[in-house]
Scaffold this motif. Structure first.
Motif, PDB file in Angstrom:
ATOM      1  N   VAL A 271      43.629  41.925  40.328  1.00 42.92           N
ATOM      2  CA  VAL A 271      42.488  41.009  40.413  1.00 42.92           C
ATOM      3  C   VAL A 271      42.978  39.571  40.539  1.00 42.92           C
ATOM      4  O   VAL A 271      42.444  38.772  41.330  1.00 42.92           O
ATOM      5  N   LEU A 272      44.024  39.237  39.745  1.00 43.78           N
ATOM      6  CA  LEU A 272      44.552  37.865  39.790  1.00 43.78           C
ATOM      7  C   LEU A 272      45.111  37.534  41.172  1.00 43.78           C
ATOM      8  O   LEU A 272      44.858  36.452  41.727  1.00 43.78           O
ATOM      9  N   VAL A 273      45.870  38.488  41.764  1.00 41.56           N
ATOM     10  CA  VAL A 273      46.439  38.268  43.093  1.00 41.56           C
ATOM     11  C   VAL A 273      45.324  38.104  44.127  1.00 41.56           C
ATOM     12  O   VAL A 273      45.379  37.245  45.025  1.00 41.56           O
ATOM     13  N   ARG A 289      38.119  38.641  53.445  1.00 44.01           N
ATOM     14  CA  ARG A 289      37.386  38.339  52.203  1.00 44.01           C
ATOM     15  C   ARG A 289      36.688  39.575  51.660  1.00 44.01           C
ATOM     16  O   ARG A 289      36.766  39.886  50.467  1.00 44.01           O
ATOM     17  N   ASP A 290      36.019  40.338  52.550  1.00 48.48           N
ATOM     18  CA  ASP A 290      35.307  41.548  52.095  1.00 48.48           C
ATOM     19  C   ASP A 290      36.278  42.570  51.530  1.00 48.48           C
ATOM     20  O   ASP A 290      35.992  43.234  50.526  1.00 48.48           O
ATOM     21  N   HIS A 294      36.254  43.808  47.717  1.00 49.85           N
ATOM     22  CA  HIS A 294      36.123  45.234  47.415  1.00 49.85           C
ATOM     23  C   HIS A 294      37.264  45.705  46.502  1.00 49.85           C
ATOM     24  O   HIS A 294      37.051  46.473  45.554  1.00 49.85           O
ATOM     25  N   THR A 295      38.464  45.194  46.796  1.00 40.43           N
ATOM     26  CA  THR A 295      39.617  45.533  45.943  1.00 40.43           C
ATOM     27  C   THR A 295      39.406  45.026  44.515  1.00 40.43           C
ATOM     28  O   THR A 295      39.658  45.732  43.526  1.00 40.43           O
ATOM     29  N   ILE A 300      38.217  45.980  38.819  1.00 38.95           N
ATOM     30  CA  ILE A 300      37.406  45.650  37.632  1.00 38.95           C
ATOM     31  C   ILE A 300      36.691  46.892  37.121  1.00 38.95           C
ATOM     32  O   ILE A 300      36.579  47.109  35.901  1.00 38.95           O
ATOM     33  N   SER A 301      36.211  47.746  38.014  1.00 37.79           N
ATOM     34  CA  SER A 301      35.573  49.005  37.594  1.00 37.79           C
ATOM     35  C   SER A 301      36.576  49.897  36.881  1.00 37.79           C
ATOM     36  O   SER A 301      36.262  50.522  35.860  1.00 37.79           O
ATOM     37  N   ARG A 302      37.793  49.958  37.437  1.00 34.55           N
ATOM     38  CA  ARG A 302      38.842  50.763  36.796  1.00 34.55           C
ATOM     39  C   ARG A 302      39.172  50.209  35.407  1.00 34.55           C
ATOM     40  O   ARG A 302      39.338  50.948  34.442  1.00 34.55           O
TER      41      ARG A 302
END
Length: 476
Positions: A271-273, A289-290, A294-295, A300-302
């Motif tokens: 997430v930070l990267v 960007r999309d 999405h990544t 975040i869900s994981r």
């Protein structure tokens, strides 16, 4: 680390054991010595009293014969003959209480009131009396008997006979000193033996105490070398087992923390990267960007799933999760689980075959659903396309055994013992697809319901079988 050679000092357990042993020995031997002396004294007194009664009876008959024949001289001669100076004293009184004859005239001249002498008044009243009394003009203890002399119903006089106890008392004091000496020697000998016994008993207790303190300080690599076939030996064995178990738990805790740190670090880093990339200009390119957003959403869900699984596992292991138990049909529970994964199974071309008997369970439906979903999720994850997951239930000895079998690659024999461990993943290449806590959570839930869960496999390429056993409330 070997805790057996720990030096015994004058500390509490050793001192208490030694003092207890010596005190019990001293008390026991003292009571025994007192009982022996008391018995010996009582036996001697009864024996001497019986002898004195027999002597006085024999002499009384002889003196009665003389008095009956009015032969006072013969009566006096008998008194003088059998009275021994200082040791045996005989006194003959008339029926009116006057002294007729004595074997101790020097003493008796000084007596003015014979009624005050022990036994004389009672004997003149025709009562036989005996016992222990002080000497008439001395302070020595004497054994006496006062016997009325009666013939044909007529009181002829009174015979009083006494013997000194001074010699016996000297002998008895000698016996007392002998027994006291023996008592002191016995106590000292028992103290030496007790010191050895206390040392031998305190040594393993002290060793176990120090071992327990070391465990409390976090040193779990020690081992007690106490080999005794008794409760102390059993306690030492259990302490060793506890130390090994704590060491194992500590190892698991450290591995758990390392795994948690790794599992949390990966999505956070991703997430930070992603955020940094977006901040550095990727947000200006819609396609990039999309993809980055999405990544970030997936990571975040994981992360959310991992945190929730950790919370669930922590509550289950701590026993703070309250089960909302109620009657429920197993078939309904399985149907809910199948419906929840149905779309996922279709997307992966995996079929399902369910064969469950009609039984009623008593438990928390949501928690049990979570356990079955975790097992089904694992089966679907490892199933190959166009395969089938089989769910079969069998009633066995008041329990229902539910088998969930897939047709995937199976589980190797080296992986089977660890399959329910936290963060353990058989397929290392797919480690990022789950949290690695699903099977551990499923096992805790099943065990909280009084059941059990086991995994088996016929080998690689032959699928895996997870069998859940749960107690049956009743058949439907």
């Amino acid at each position: 680390m070997d805790w057996s050679p720990i030096r015994i000092r004058w500390n509490s357990i050793y001192r208490k054991l030694l003092v207890t042993y010596v005190a019990l020995t001293a008390l026991g031997t003292s009571i025994l010595a007192i009982y022996i002396l008391w018995s010996f004294y009582g036996y001697f007194m009864k024996s001497r009293q019986a002898d004195l009664d027999a002597w006085s009876a024999a002499l009384g008959e002889s003196i009665a014969d003389a008095l009956e024949e009015k032969d006072l001289d013969r009566a006096k001669l008998t008194v003088q003959r059998y009275g021994a100076r200082e040791s045996v004293t005989l006194r003959l009184f008339g029926a009116d209480g006057h002294l007729l004859s004595t074997s101790a005239p020097e003493i008796d001249r000084q007596v003015s009131d014979w009624y005050a002498v022990a036994g004389v008044k009672e004997a003149l009243q025709n009562k036989f009396t005996h016992g222990v009394a002080k000497g008439i003009l001395s302070n020595d203890d004497r054994l006496f008997v006062a016997k009325p002399i009666v013939r044909n119903g007529q009181m002829l006089g009174v015979l009083r006979m006494s013997i000194t106890l001074d010699q016996f008392q000297r002998q008895f004091r000698s016996v007392i000193f002998t027994i006291l000496g023996t008592l002191v020697f016995t106590v000292l000998l028992c103290a030496v033996i007790s010191e050895r016994l206390a040392r031998n008993m305190a040594r393993p207790i002290k060793a176990m105490s120090s071992f327990a303190l070391q465990i409390g300080q976090g040193h779990l690599d020690g081992n007690l070398s106490i080999h005794q076939d008794d409760e102390i030996g059993q306690l030492a064995t259990e302490l060793n087992r506890m130390s090994q178990r704590l060491a194992s738990l500590e190892k698991e805790r450290r591995a758990f923390l390392a795994n948690v740190s790794h599992e949390l670090r990966t999505p956070v880093s991703n997430v930070l990267v992603t955020v940094e990339a977006l901040a550095n200009g990727a947000i200006e390119e819609p396609e990039l960007r999309d993809r980055f957003l999405h990544t970030a959403q997936d990571e975040i869900s994981r992360l959310s799933r991992l945190i929730q699984d950790l919370l669930d596992l922590g509550r289950l292991e701590a026993g703070v999760t309250l089960l909302e138990e109620q009657p429920l049909r197993l078939q309904d529970l399985i149907d809910r689980a199948v419906r929840a994964v149905e779309s996922r199974m279709r997307s992966q071309s995996v079929g399902i075959d369910v064969e469950i008997p009609s039984v009623q369970l008593y438990g928390d439906p949501e928690r049990l659903l979570q356990a079955f979903l975790n097992i089904l999720d694992n089966a679907i994850k490892h199933s190959i396309p166009n395969s089938t997951v089989f769910i079969v239930g069998k009633i066995e000895s008041g329990q229902i055994g539910v088998q969930i079998r897939d047709q995937g690659p199976g589980i190797s024999q080296s992986d089977l013992p660890h399959i329910f461990e936290q963060f353990y993943t058989v397929d290392r290449s797919r480690q990022g697809s789950g949290t690695g806590l699903g099977l551990a959570i499923a096992r805790r839930i099943v065990e909280a319901h009084g059941g059990s869960i086991v995994a088996s496999s016929k080998g690689e390429g032959k699928g895996a079988i997870f069998t859940i056993h749960l107690p049956i409330d009743k058949l439907l």
